[in-house]
Design an enzyme around this catalytic site. Structure first.
Site, short mmCIF file in Angstrom:
data_model
loop_
_atom_site.label_atom_id
_atom_site.label_comp_id
_atom_site.label_asym_id
_atom_site.label_seq_id
_atom_site.Cartn_x
_atom_site.Cartn_y
_atom_site.Cartn_z
CG ASP A 193 9.77 -2.55 -0.25
OD1 ASP A 193 9.96 -3.01 0.90
OD2 ASP A 193 8.73 -1.97 -0.60
CE LYS B 39 6.18 -4.82 -1.07
NZ LYS B 39 5.16 -4.27 -0.19
O1 C5P Z 1 12.83 3.12 1.17
P1 C5P Z 1 11.75 3.72 0.32
O2 C5P Z 1 12.26 4.92 -0.44
O3 C5P Z 1 11.05 2.75 -0.56
O4 C5P Z 1 10.65 4.25 1.34
C1 C5P Z 1 9.69 5.20 0.93
C2 C5P Z 1 9.16 5.90 2.16
O5 C5P Z 1 8.38 4.99 2.93
C3 C5P Z 1 10.21 6.44 3.11
O6 C5P Z 1 10.63 7.71 2.72
C4 C5P Z 1 9.45 6.47 4.42
O7 C5P Z 1 8.59 7.60 4.45
C5 C5P Z 1 8.54 5.25 4.32
N1 C5P Z 1 9.12 4.05 4.97
C6 C5P Z 1 9.19 4.02 6.34
N2 C5P Z 1 9.75 2.93 6.97
C7 C5P Z 1 10.17 1.86 6.26
C8 C5P Z 1 10.07 1.87 4.85
C9 C5P Z 1 9.54 2.99 4.24
O8 C5P Z 1 8.79 4.97 7.02
N3 C5P Z 1 10.69 0.81 6.91
#
Ligand code: C5P
Length: 308
Positions: free
Chosen positions: A148, A18
């Site tokens: 995501d 994406k």
């Molecule tokens: O959800 P995911 O594990 O993919 O996110 C990875 C990191 O990205 C999270 O631990 C956080 O530090 C950051 N993140 C964030 N806010 C979001 C998505 C991701 O701070 N909306």
């Protein structure tokens, strides 16, 4: 649990990467996440995932293809975690699987490659194990694996709010052509959000998706869309990887309608008017020798799909 598939048969799934056409972020929340207003578009760079039966409680993953050496194959692998979570929630202790992932989406490249593999594992294993799951069940599990993952399941074009995992469809007409500039090395998403926190001003603008961008998508107008691309994480990514500034400048000089760091980077995505402009831009960018490789893609495309 009985399966309509005989052992040895393979379920093969394809998952798209994406780009974020818009990524607006609020401040860090107590749960460590940031509230986002983002518009995702799924694009035609695909990882493939094969799922095969394995003995009860046995779960493994092998990774092939570009940058395979950068992907962990231990318990931190997101596809493996997805398979285990699915088995726990909807299956039984009798289940197991052997996953093989062929990577084409850049690893830790800002294109949701890990989340795409998790989404692929959810779909592939639900078919392999013949589980009684509805698409919404997979989205609910996906939310637990990463912000995501829900979008990677659905694909297309969507507005993401909350952590980016609350999705609403966005009307989009036509096909958009992109040139992706892949960089050497990775950029950690938490590190980019961390730098964003350091750079963020208290009077930062509200979390709004520009109306012009939504209108450009409805009209199918790449020139207007190119002018509206915005990513609040871009200054943070550029501060951690100053060389990306040169990539952005080169793409713009070569006639891109718009250029943006994809998500938390370091991939840079350039929007162009049509396929022939994409060929010209990719040749020009490659000749600069400032990126690991370039790739022409288009969007929107669907999210995870069963191939066989
Ligand atoms: O959800 P995911 O594990 O993919 O996110 C990875 C990191 O990205 C999270 O631990 C956080 O530090 C950051 N993140 C964030 N806010 C979001 C998505 C991701 O701070 N909306």
């Amino acid at each position: 649990m009985a399966s309509p598939l005989t052992e040895g048969e393979v379920v093969r799934v394809r998952a798209s990467g994406k780009v974020n056409l818009v990524l607006r972020s609020g401040p860090r929340r107590p749960d460590g996440y940031h509230t986002l207003a983002t518009v995702f578009q799924a694009v035609s760079v695909y990882d493939e995932l094969d799922a095969r039966w394995a003995g009860p409680g046995q779960f493994s993953v092998a990774v092939q293809g570009e940058q395979a050496d950068l992907v962990p194959t231990d318990d931190t692998n997101l596809a493996l975690r997805a398979a285990k979570l699915l088995a726990r929630r909807f299956g039984s202790e009798e289940l197991g699987c052997a996953l093989t992932i062929r990577k084409a989406i850049p690893v830790t490249g800002g294109m949701a490659g890990g989340s795409a593999d998790a989404a692929a594992a959810l779909l592939a294993c639900s078919v392999l194990w013949d589980l009684d799951t509805a698409p919404d069940d997979l989205v609910t599990l996906g939310t637990r694996l990463g912000a995501d993952v829900p979008f990677c399941l659905t694909g297309g074009t969507a507005l993401g709010s909350d952590r980016g995992d609350r999705l609403a469809p966005v009307l989009s007409r036509g096909t958009y052509h992109w040139v992706l500039a892949f960089s050497e090395g990775e950029l950690s998403t938490p590190a980019v959000f961390g730098r964003f926190d350091e750079l963020r001003r208290d009077d930062a603008a509200a979390l709004e998706v520009p109306a012009g961008l939504l209108n450009a998508l409805i009209a199918g107008d790449p020139a207007s869309l190119g002018a509206c691309l915005v990513n609040d994480l871009e200054p943070a990514a550029l501060s951690l990887r100053p060389g990306l500034q040169q990539v952005l400048a080169a793409g713009r000089d070569l006639g891109a309608l718009g250029g943006i760091v994809s998500g938390s980077g370091p991939t840079v995505a350039f929007l162009v008017g049509d396929e022939s402009a994409a060929i010209d831009l990719s040749v020009g960018l490659a000749s600069h020798g400032i990126c690991r490789s370039v790739k022409r893609v288009y969007g929107p495309v669907p999210g995870v799909r069963l191939i066989s």
